[in-house]
Design a protein around this motif. Structure first.
Motif, PDB file in Angstrom:
ATOM      1  N   ALA A  33       1.209  -0.952  -0.141  1.00  7.82           N
ATOM      2  CA  ALA A  33       0.286  -0.238  -0.104  1.00  7.82           C
ATOM      3  C   ALA A  33       0.766   0.991   0.154  1.00  7.82           C
ATOM      4  CB  ALA A  33      -0.854   0.253   1.172  1.00  7.82           C
ATOM      5  N   PHE A  34       1.296   1.533   1.218  1.00  6.53           N
ATOM      6  CA  PHE A  34       2.410   2.525   0.488  1.00  6.53           C
ATOM      7  C   PHE A  34       3.235   2.827  -0.218  1.00  6.53           C
ATOM      8  CE2 PHE A  34       5.789  -0.696   1.600  1.00  6.53           C
ATOM      9  CZ  PHE A  34       7.121  -0.088   1.046  1.00  6.53           C
ATOM     10  N   SER A  35       3.796   2.175  -0.875  1.00  2.65           N
ATOM     11  CA  SER A  35       4.476   2.556  -2.641  1.00  2.65           C
ATOM     12  C   SER A  35       3.645   2.586  -3.873  1.00  2.65           C
ATOM     13  CB  SER A  35       5.249   1.207  -2.888  1.00  2.65           C
ATOM     14  OG  SER A  35       4.372   0.282  -3.109  1.00  2.65           O
ATOM     15  N   ASN A  36       2.105   1.808  -3.347  1.00  4.31           N
ATOM     16  CA  ASN A  36       1.483   2.479  -5.164  1.00  4.31           C
ATOM     17  C   ASN A  36       0.964   4.235  -4.926  1.00  4.31           C
ATOM     18  OD1 ASN A  36       1.786   0.058  -5.290  1.00  4.31           O
ATOM     19  ND2 ASN A  36      -0.307  -0.436  -4.081  1.00  4.31           N
ATOM     20  N   ALA A  37       1.311   4.577  -6.423  1.00  3.62           N
ATOM     21  CA  ALA A  37       0.480   5.453  -6.174  1.00  3.62           C
ATOM     22  C   ALA A  37      -0.383   6.179  -6.067  1.00  3.62           C
ATOM     23  CB  ALA A  37       1.201   6.354  -8.442  1.00  3.62           C
ATOM     24  N   LEU A  38      -1.390   7.093  -6.278  1.00  4.20           N
ATOM     25  CA  LEU A  38      -2.913   7.397  -5.636  1.00  4.20           C
ATOM     26  C   LEU A  38      -3.192   8.133  -6.977  1.00  4.20           C
ATOM     27  CD1 LEU A  38      -2.840   9.173  -2.050  1.00  4.20           C
ATOM     28  CD2 LEU A  38      -2.654   6.812  -2.708  1.00  4.20           C
TER      29      LEU A  38
END
Length: 289
Positions: free
Chosen positions: A110-115
């Motif tokens: 989750a922390f590495s996925n782009a928004l």
């Protein structure tokens, strides 16, 4: 005396959170060797996972009727909660039947996925409609800074307070400096990291065999303290094992004194076993507790 009734709508955190999927993503985030960059700067106790910190910030600001699919995307989930849970069940089932390694069913953590910009804009519009145009996230005991970092990554203004000077330095390095100095900071950190790496390798590399042109990047080290009797540096080693493979021969470092007067010593690599030249037991730790 009863408190006056609130007039604001209920918040998302009061109604719903994808807690099981958050638990899976927290475990994935904290997996050995794959922690987020902010966790690698300095070891800090009780540092909160980024994914649950982001969930707490967002769900405390969004109304209860906010689009849940959009919320999960804003958390960095690679898919809906039910997909993450199904993939985790597949991993646990394989682990339970000792099936060995299976292809990783999960996608990016989750922390590495782009928004997505449209999701962020949708959330900001909902937050402003509820709280007004100036929204500030306050963390009075910020510690390692997971909450203010995630607030800043979401484009929200954040205030972080902390009394411990080490934690304050971590906060500045992970939350303040990257946003203030941007790409220039990354360039300078890489440059000085290269200098530091060369200096360290020049002093330590002679103790480790290299493999071609690339020096070793991991080193075995021991802290030392002066011996109270001799004053010579004494290693603080809790475990002399170098290798403990399951069902195979273990290797240990056995300390050997070269000169008692100067305190010089070295190690010999020994196998643990009952054969000739093997040690029956590993050397005793030089400290514990």
């Amino acid at each position: 005396m009863n408190p006056p009734p609130t007039t604001r709508p209920r918040l998302l955190i009061e109604e719903w959170l994808p807690a099981p999927a958050l638990g899976v993503e927290c475990m994935r985030e904290r997996s050995t060797g794959q922690q987020p960059p902010d966790k690698r700067l300095h070891v800090w106790w009780a540092r909160r996972p980024l994914v649950v910190s982001r969930a707490a910030v967002l769900a405390s600001l969004l109304p209860a009727d906010f689009d849940r699919a959009c919320f999960e995307r804003l958390l960095g989930f690679y898919g809906p909660s039910h997909v993450i849970l199904a993939h985790n069940e597949a991993v646990e089932a394989a682990r339970g039947r000792s099936a060995g390694r299976i292809p990783n069913p999960h996608s990016g953590r989750a922390f590495s996925n782009a928004l997505h910009e449209e999701d962020l804009a949708h959330a900001h519009a909902a937050i402003c409609a509820l709280w007004g145009n100036t929204v500030t996230v306050i963390d009075p005991m910020a510690g390692g800074g997971s909450i203010p970092l995630e607030a800043a990554r979401l484009g929200l203004h954040a205030h972080a307070n902390e009394l411990n000077p080490v934690a304050c330095s971590i906060l500045e390095a992970t939350v303040d400096y990257p946003f203030r100095f941007r790409a220039d900071l990354a360039d300078r950190v890489r440059a000085w990291g290269t200098v530091w790496g060369r200096r360290f390798a020049r002093r330590m590399g002679r103790f480790y065999e290299g493999d071609g042109a690339v020096p070793p990047y991991s080193y075995i080290f021991a802290r030392t303290v002066p011996c109270p009797d001799t004053g010579h540096p004494t290693p603080l080693v809790p475990d002399w094992h170098l290798l403990k493979p399951a069902g195979q021969t273990a290797l240990v470092a056995m300390p050997v004194v070269l000169d008692k007067d100067s305190g010089a010593w070295t190690i010999e690599v020994k196998e643990i076993g009952t054969g000739a030249g093997q040690l029956r037991h590993p050397p005793q730790p030089t400290y514990k507790g």
